[in-house]
Design a protein around this motif. Sequence first.
Motif, PDB file in Angstrom:
ATOM      1  N   ARG A  38       0.931  -1.138   0.070  1.00  0.00           N
ATOM      2  CA  ARG A  38      -0.376  -0.109   0.247  1.00  0.00           C
ATOM      3  C   ARG A  38       0.907   1.324  -0.211  1.00  0.00           C
ATOM      4  O   ARG A  38       0.238   2.198  -0.069  1.00  0.00           O
ATOM      5  N   ASN A  67      -1.188  -8.646  12.085  1.00  0.00           N
ATOM      6  CA  ASN A  67      -1.621  -9.707  11.112  1.00  0.00           C
ATOM      7  C   ASN A  67      -1.255  -9.284   9.412  1.00  0.00           C
ATOM      8  O   ASN A  67      -1.222 -10.206   8.897  1.00  0.00           O
ATOM      9  N   GLU A  68      -1.398  -7.949   9.541  1.00  0.00           N
ATOM     10  CA  GLU A  68      -1.356  -7.442   7.914  1.00  0.00           C
ATOM     11  C   GLU A  68      -0.271  -8.187   7.232  1.00  0.00           C
ATOM     12  O   GLU A  68      -0.450  -8.551   6.027  1.00  0.00           O
ATOM     13  N   VAL A 114      -2.755  -5.079  15.085  1.00  0.00           N
ATOM     14  CA  VAL A 114      -3.583  -5.153  13.767  1.00  0.00           C
ATOM     15  C   VAL A 114      -2.327  -5.161  12.429  1.00  0.00           C
ATOM     16  O   VAL A 114      -2.358  -5.753  11.344  1.00  0.00           O
ATOM     17  N   LYS A 115      -0.871  -4.114  12.614  1.00  0.00           N
ATOM     18  CA  LYS A 115      -0.144  -4.077  11.625  1.00  0.00           C
ATOM     19  C   LYS A 115       0.463  -5.395  11.656  1.00  0.00           C
ATOM     20  O   LYS A 115       1.081  -5.753  10.466  1.00  0.00           O
ATOM     21  N   GLN A 162      -0.201 -11.814   7.366  1.00  0.00           N
ATOM     22  CA  GLN A 162      -0.913 -12.210   5.902  1.00  0.00           C
ATOM     23  C   GLN A 162      -0.254 -12.100   4.242  1.00  0.00           C
ATOM     24  O   GLN A 162      -0.388 -12.883   3.508  1.00  0.00           O
ATOM     25  N   PHE A 163       0.402 -10.752   4.861  1.00  0.00           N
ATOM     26  CA  PHE A 163       1.807 -10.001   2.534  1.00  0.00           C
ATOM     27  C   PHE A 163       2.656 -11.882   2.812  1.00  0.00           C
ATOM     28  O   PHE A 163       2.821 -11.968   1.902  1.00  0.00           O
TER      29      PHE A 163
END
Length: 529
Positions: free
Chosen positions: A228, A354-355, A351-352, A358-359
């Motif tokens: 992003r 987990n993101e 949250v960061k 997933q990446f």
Amino acid sequence: MAVVGQSMRETGAFYIRRTLAGSPLYAATLRRYVRALVAHYSAPVEFFLEGTRSRSNKSLPPKYGMLSMTLMPYFAREVTDITVVPVNISYDRLIEQGLFAYEHLGVPKPKETTGGLLKALHRLNDHFGNIYINLGDPVSIREFIGGSQTSSEMLKPLDLQELTADEFRSVQDVGDYIVTRQQECTVVTISNLISIVLMESLMNNEVLSFEQVVEKIDWLIQVLRNLRASVFENDVKGSIERILVVHKSLMKLDENNRLRLVSSALMNVNSDVQKKMKGHILKAETMVNAIPIIQLQLYANPVLHYLVPPALIYVIVNRGVTNKEKLFEDYYKIRKMLRHEFFHLEKTEKVKFNEALQFCLRNGVVMLSSDSSGVVTSPYDSSGVVTSPYDCSGVVSSLYERGENVALCSLLQNAMVPALRTLLTCVEVMTQRNKCAHNEVLKLVQERAERARRHAYCLSLEAAANCVRGLRRAGALAARDSEQEVIYESVPDILEECRRLIASVLPETNFDFGNSNIVIFNQDLKAKL
């Protein structure tokens, strides 16, 4: 500065002292002035939230003084709302890239004068490329922190009112949030991209042809966009050719059309400058290659806040198979130690994480281990205390191991090495000395890094200072303020725990940043400093 100062004032700028300590009347006058600007005038107040220039080209933790003054009218209900607009400014080439590199190594910054400015005007005829200014979405203070509450401070005269503890915590939340929003506004330039590729080429001691560089940058753009990032590039080949002109003193194509880093001139540091140097007196041979490598790192740094979360996950998984709970635990500890080096919001770190995980899974950086099935973990220890950072009941836990995307794994690993190596060097110094003043720690880190021929960025005083502050934040160092400077004292058990963790995730690689590195184009130049 004659003429310059008056010209700035006529455009609406106002000057403030570097510190308000010991000047209560001046501090009260400044607070009242800023408060009047916000509450009663239509002109916006523009300031740098970090309080100083970032000589590393990375976001710094915010300073809250000016922000507190600016938001005071809202808490005092003099205005119904205040709008904060984060702004990011990115450069193809920094005018002061050489000075910044020298400051990282401890060479003092030259005094700014009008005469010096006039003498330097001829440099503006050089090619500095583009400047990218990106304005983020406005942030409403009323929506962010809610309506202001009535406090006893509002019963006092205006000049005596101060922020309450809750209001100051709200100011800190706003400051931290705005810095992260400013990070999200970062425009990734071709200078950033080519610097990352060239730095990786240096670390691998592998020279790349122009065609390979174009291909690598095309791939890197896709990686960053998947994270992003805003990448302002369409014609990659044309942009690289343009930026090689902009950075002709830092990088070049050799006679075989291969991208090389240009070494700096051999500097003889005179005795007067040596007396003023803030760090260890480095050898001239060390500075020859350290200067361009640090300059190169300055252009790679603005992109690192995108790469660090997945990179940290990779280096942890790379040491061996692990479950999610242990992965997050080690990830969180290292992020905490590196918070001053890579600023982030701790409250959103889960949250960061987990993101980023997933990446990593989507792109083959990590993968589920073949041993994952049926592994049951309990969030409780033997005494019944909850130990898991995630769950409150026994769950089937997945195990993760290193993935097979070699190119992306190499990119992420190399992105983390300079910071982790600097952090480990700081730990080694404090383990050996146990008690040491702040400036002395930084000198010892530089000396150790030079002696061990570690990554050139380990010689940076700013990077070392950030790592020392991170160790203090992690509880590995206790600090005591003396009349002159901060004195650090190690907390042996926690410091050893930090050392084991950092050493376990740091790859066992030896980088050659000397003249034998084939990527470095050596100049036979001499200069005096």
